[in-house]
Design a protein around this motif. Sequence first.
Motif, PDB file in Angstrom:
ATOM      1  N   ALA B 308     -24.869  -3.359  -4.418  1.00  0.00           N
ATOM      2  CA  ALA B 308     -25.582  -3.449  -3.133  1.00  0.00           C
ATOM      3  C   ALA B 308     -25.677  -2.105  -2.439  1.00  0.00           C
ATOM      4  O   ALA B 308     -26.637  -1.853  -1.708  1.00  0.00           O
ATOM      5  CB  ALA B 308     -24.867  -4.444  -2.213  1.00  0.00           C
ATOM      6  N   VAL B 309     -24.679  -1.266  -2.654  1.00  0.00           N
ATOM      7  CA  VAL B 309     -24.605  -0.037  -1.857  1.00  0.00           C
ATOM      8  C   VAL B 309     -23.781   0.996  -2.614  1.00  0.00           C
ATOM      9  O   VAL B 309     -22.777   0.663  -3.243  1.00  0.00           O
ATOM     10  CB  VAL B 309     -23.977  -0.327  -0.462  1.00  0.00           C
ATOM     11  CG1 VAL B 309     -22.627  -1.025  -0.574  1.00  0.00           C
ATOM     12  CG2 VAL B 309     -23.874   0.932   0.392  1.00  0.00           C
ATOM     13  N   ALA B 310     -24.262   2.240  -2.572  1.00  0.00           N
ATOM     14  CA  ALA B 310     -23.478   3.345  -3.121  1.00  0.00           C
ATOM     15  C   ALA B 310     -22.708   3.958  -1.963  1.00  0.00           C
ATOM     16  O   ALA B 310     -23.303   4.533  -1.051  1.00  0.00           O
ATOM     17  CB  ALA B 310     -24.391   4.375  -3.786  1.00  0.00           C
ATOM     18  N   VAL B 311     -21.398   3.796  -1.970  1.00  0.00           N
ATOM     19  CA  VAL B 311     -20.533   4.400  -0.947  1.00  0.00           C
ATOM     20  C   VAL B 311     -19.883   5.608  -1.606  1.00  0.00           C
ATOM     21  O   VAL B 311     -19.079   5.463  -2.529  1.00  0.00           O
ATOM     22  CB  VAL B 311     -19.501   3.384  -0.426  1.00  0.00           C
ATOM     23  CG1 VAL B 311     -18.598   4.039   0.606  1.00  0.00           C
ATOM     24  CG2 VAL B 311     -20.215   2.181   0.190  1.00  0.00           C
ATOM     25  N   LEU B 312     -20.306   6.781  -1.153  1.00  0.00           N
ATOM     26  CA  LEU B 312     -20.006   8.022  -1.877  1.00  0.00           C
ATOM     27  C   LEU B 312     -19.140   8.945  -1.026  1.00  0.00           C
ATOM     28  O   LEU B 312     -19.339   9.053   0.190  1.00  0.00           O
ATOM     29  CB  LEU B 312     -21.325   8.709  -2.258  1.00  0.00           C
ATOM     30  CG  LEU B 312     -22.300   7.835  -3.088  1.00  0.00           C
ATOM     31  CD1 LEU B 312     -23.658   8.541  -3.240  1.00  0.00           C
ATOM     32  CD2 LEU B 312     -21.722   7.499  -4.453  1.00  0.00           C
ATOM     33  N   ARG B 313     -18.192   9.614  -1.682  1.00  0.00           N
ATOM     34  CA  ARG B 313     -17.266  10.530  -0.988  1.00  0.00           C
ATOM     35  C   ARG B 313     -17.760  11.951  -1.146  1.00  0.00           C
ATOM     36  O   ARG B 313     -17.611  12.527  -2.215  1.00  0.00           O
ATOM     37  CB  ARG B 313     -15.877  10.446  -1.613  1.00  0.00           C
ATOM     38  CG  ARG B 313     -15.165   9.128  -1.467  1.00  0.00           C
ATOM     39  CD  ARG B 313     -13.859   9.163  -2.262  1.00  0.00           C
ATOM     40  NE  ARG B 313     -12.953  10.147  -1.688  1.00  0.00           N
ATOM     41  CZ  ARG B 313     -11.883   9.837  -0.954  1.00  0.00           C
ATOM     42  NH1 ARG B 313     -11.587   8.575  -0.738  1.00  0.00           N
ATOM     43  NH2 ARG B 313     -11.124  10.777  -0.462  1.00  0.00           N
TER      44      ARG B 313
END
Lengths: 393, 393
Positions: B308-313
């Motif tokens: 659903a979502v790319a949560v990137l650091r």
Amino acid sequence: MTQTAPVPQPRPVPEYAPLNRARLIAPGPVEVAPDVLLELAQPQLHHRAKAGVQKLLEARAKLTRLLGDPYDAVITTSSGTGAFEGALLSTTPPGARVVNAQAGKFSERWGEMARRFGYDTRIVAKPWGEMLDADEIADACRGAHTLCVTHSETSTGALHDLEAIARAAKAQNPDLIIIADCITSYGVAELRPAAWGVDVIVSGSQKGTATPPGLGFVLFSPEVQGRMIQAPQSFYLDLTRELAGQKAGNTPQTPAINLISALSLALDRLLSVPLEVLWAEQRRKTGALIAAGTALGAPAWAARPSPAVAVLRPPAPLTGRQVAGRLAELGQRALAGQAPHEDTVFRVSTMGYADRYDALAIAGMLEDAFTGLGAPVQRGAAVQAAWEVLARE
Amino acid sequence: MTQTAPVPQPRPVPEYAPLNRARLIAPGPVEVAPDVLLELAQPQLHHRAKAGVQKLLEARAKLTRLLGDPYDAVITTSSGTGAFEGALLSTTPPGARVVNAQAGKFSERWGEMARRFGYDTRIVAKPWGEMLDADEIADACRGAHTLCVTHSETSTGALHDLEAIARAAKAQNPDLIIIADCITSYGVAELRPAAWGVDVIVSGSQKGTATPPGLGFVLFSPEVQGRMIQAPQSFYLDLTRELAGQKAGNTPQTPAINLISALSLALDRLLSVPLEVLWAEQRRKTGALIAAGTALGAPAWAARPSPAVAVLRPPAPLTGRQVAGRLAELGQRALAGQAPHEDTVFRVSTMGYADRYDALAIAGMLEDAFTGLGAPVQRGAAVQAAWEVLARE
């Protein structure tokens, strides 16, 4: 045994294709911004009411700003062809000599039109895909009244050197009236008609101005306005009368007022940056498409490509119709070449409501289309080539 | 002397940025198809008229098809949080023991909600970004009535292993009711609640179903319907009554009928392919964003990323707020992390009316944003990494 090209093995259309977002990537009609489309559905204005008059004046002023020169705009309720007819008839008296420079479908149309109206028509032609020759055109313009020339030829993707042509022709014949078909160059390619000596600019709404079809634009230089024909051979397309009326906010006939409102809104986006930035960005986007095509073995047809449209020659045995057809199967509306060149080329465009990231996306579509048609594609090459153009600041 | 990271030198926002097409690339609200938006503006239906009843029944049937299991859908006029509240209160009697599995902002919300209503609430928590442990949750579920668990955690980008959690918990406690927050997984990630033993699925309109905000969805298994609470602690969110009414096409209260019409239309696109194809394509699109991020030194936060979502650091010294801010300057709406992780991560999504070519475009935006912030970007790397994922069939 003679060597033959490998027969491409087309793949079935991917199962995910119905999920693709459908896009107009053809050289018009183009994608229109959602708020511009909704403007069409605002409460109906009466074109004679103050608000309707205001919309017309506002749109005309923005069309002039988009040209960058102090010309006067007439908005016709017609296609670009209608606008061109009005421009020709309203500047050129019956029987006058008209020179028509041809190197593609649209420029041929203006010659056909001039003959239909009985002008003393002289054709200066080059094969499709080749560039017009300024000196050859200038020679033909001796003793002529009007030159009809196409700036961006949408059928071949050539951006003809309007500056060189106009300068050479006016040097031969200072009284010449030059009418330029700028249907896909206005708001798209560098265009400086006052400096170049172009008297009349013709365009249409569904191209660079990112508005639905239905409006034509004719922009007249201050000088040419003193030479316009009274009661020309058209009633509806009498732009002499239209120009006088529209300067005061009136249209002699009923205009497509909803489209004019939409146009006014659409022009704000184009005018939000300097013209040089607008032109450079359009050139960069189309340059990315050409780079993608070149990486796929499909270089630009024209030596001097128009930023309006990438007209690309697929490598044999692929045809323009096959590429356009495969793009359609992926949900994207591009075009094959225009007859008789349906198989020579295909045409993709980023005119309209599309940005550099859309250009990158189109490079991906081209790569997918070629792969799907069984062409020997090096995966990533087209996308990389396009992005190199776009990421270079 | 200690070694320090090079200080990024941000560039000014490019002059062409105003020409960019603005996009919602956040994990909700998402882009909506133009025809779906226009459906909102169709002549007002009365929800009790035959056509209104038909729309509700049609949308409910499609919601069930999108789940792939024969559950019964209730559509709430609320956000997803409202739908979750209705699901909890309508299945779980006052004072019952509720286990809440937490590893991010949204799962924390369900624990807060359970406490607010006076349930005997037991929290099983992991730090944000880590994965929930199925056995730990199952242990806590002994003697519990209800388990609240989040499938796709939008704050961390983790796709928790709902299958393993549900199987383990039901093995410990076969009477357990499992309510799954599938707000960003329904229509997005593989979800087989009947096989996995999940009783109640909760979602909202502005995520995978690509509809504007305003509707919540609760899908009940046939079995759990026999255990629903009569007259629960809410009147508006009494889903026991709603379910009985909606099965016959009635809503006890006035529903957002325009949104329901839009939803019905939006679901046609998702249902135009098999669910496995839909899920695979969403995984591929998000995989492309994660590949792009990884190429920029910004890997996924979660070990098991949600499609659903790319949560990137982002790499230090870049912060999530800086990346989201730069994307906003380029006209694109992404999100920083949720408090207190605004600077730890940024979040981009291809849920909604966006296809694989949009995913490629977003990779370009990320590369431009990082370059603009002065990060040491190897030009082309992010775009190439994204396209490798997308072009791999």
